[in-house]
Motif scaffolding. Structure first.
Motif, mmCIF file in Angstrom:
data_model
loop_
_atom_site.group_PDB
_atom_site.id
_atom_site.type_symbol
_atom_site.label_atom_id
_atom_site.label_comp_id
_atom_site.label_asym_id
_atom_site.label_seq_id
_atom_site.Cartn_x
_atom_site.Cartn_y
_atom_site.Cartn_z
ATOM 1 N N ALA A 23 118.920 90.944 25.514
ATOM 2 C CA ALA A 23 120.322 90.358 25.887
ATOM 3 C C ALA A 23 120.135 89.032 26.604
ATOM 4 C CB ALA A 23 121.072 91.363 26.896
ATOM 5 N N TYR A 71 126.533 88.524 29.987
ATOM 6 C CA TYR A 71 127.379 89.692 29.910
ATOM 7 C C TYR A 71 127.963 90.322 28.592
ATOM 8 C CZ TYR A 71 126.374 89.297 35.100
ATOM 9 O OH TYR A 71 125.693 89.391 36.117
ATOM 10 N N ALA A 72 128.266 89.151 27.692
ATOM 11 C CA ALA A 72 128.771 89.680 26.400
ATOM 12 C C ALA A 72 127.886 90.312 25.815
ATOM 13 C CB ALA A 72 129.308 88.372 25.711
ATOM 14 N N GLU A 73 126.523 89.830 25.895
ATOM 15 C CA GLU A 73 125.428 90.496 25.299
ATOM 16 C C GLU A 73 125.309 91.929 25.791
ATOM 17 O OE1 GLU A 73 123.937 89.675 22.669
ATOM 18 O OE2 GLU A 73 124.680 87.957 22.583
ATOM 19 N N ALA A 75 127.732 93.832 26.956
ATOM 20 C CA ALA A 75 128.821 94.657 26.740
ATOM 21 C C ALA A 75 128.412 95.873 25.439
ATOM 22 C CB ALA A 75 129.940 94.049 26.178
ATOM 23 N N ASP A 76 127.619 95.294 24.640
ATOM 24 C CA ASP A 76 127.281 96.010 23.540
ATOM 25 C C ASP A 76 125.676 96.719 23.502
ATOM 26 O OD1 ASP A 76 129.644 95.519 22.246
ATOM 27 O OD2 ASP A 76 128.898 93.720 21.564
ATOM 28 N N ILE A 77 125.279 96.604 24.585
ATOM 29 C CA ILE A 77 123.755 97.263 24.858
ATOM 30 C C ILE A 77 123.689 98.657 24.569
ATOM 31 C CG2 ILE A 77 123.805 97.567 27.482
ATOM 32 C CD1 ILE A 77 121.257 95.799 26.952
ATOM 33 N N SER A 78 122.597 98.975 23.986
ATOM 34 C CA SER A 78 122.109 100.402 24.047
ATOM 35 C C SER A 78 120.827 100.672 24.775
ATOM 36 C CB SER A 78 121.922 100.869 22.611
ATOM 37 O OG SER A 78 121.590 102.098 22.669
ATOM 38 N N MET A 112 127.262 97.987 34.124
ATOM 39 C CA MET A 112 127.361 97.968 32.570
ATOM 40 C C MET A 112 126.055 98.849 32.153
ATOM 41 S SD MET A 112 128.385 93.995 32.100
ATOM 42 C CE MET A 112 128.760 94.084 30.259
ATOM 43 N N ALA A 116 126.478 102.245 30.187
ATOM 44 C CA ALA A 116 125.778 102.640 28.843
ATOM 45 C C ALA A 116 124.972 103.525 28.502
ATOM 46 C CB ALA A 116 124.878 101.247 28.526
#
Length: 139
Positions: A23, A71-73, A75-78, A112, A116
């Motif tokens: 990220a 933070y945008a990165e 948002a889709d983190i796993s 976040m 997740a």
């Protein structure tokens, strides 16, 4: 029984060793910075919360708007909790113990990442909320 237990997040509760450096790298690339390795990101962790790490890796202070790339990165983190973490935290809660997390990540990033992984903290202290970030014990 202990009165309270405070947990570290990255590398203790969560296996974030690949996703978080990725990220940072993706955010820096989005800002026009050259590539950074996971090792470079991890080596910067002791410097402080994400804004300090990003500034160090970018070689300049970033604006709040530029930090949104990180933070945008996220948002889709796993990320996954390590085996046994969910059950352990559940057992502590069942015994009336709150779950407290002190992390070098910012409060926002920590929230976040925990979400997740399907975890939540009753008390969360981020590296951006203390005078001295980890490894100092201020949290």
């Amino acid at each position: 029984m202990a009165k309270a237990v405070a947990w570290d997040m990255d590398g203790t509760l969560l296996d974030s060793s690949v996703a978080v450096p990725a990220a940072f790298g993706a955010a820096l690339r989005a800002l026009g910075h050259g590539p950074v390795t996971a090792a470079e990101v991890i080596a910067a962790y002791p410097l402080g919360p994400p804004d300090v790490i990003m500034a160090h890796l970018a070689g300049r202070v970033l604006t709040a708007a530029e930090m949104e790339a990180y933070y945008a990165e996220l948002a889709d983190i796993s990320v996954q909790a390590y085996p046994g973490v969910t059950a352990t935290l559940g057992a502590l809660r069942a015994a009336g113990q709150p779950v407290a997390v002190f992390t070098g990540a910012s409060r926002r990033a920590a929230g976040m990442l925990l979400a997740a992984a399907g975890l939540q903290a009753d008390v969360l202290v981020g590296g951006d909320e203390v005078a001295r970030a980890k490894p100092a014990p201020d949290g």
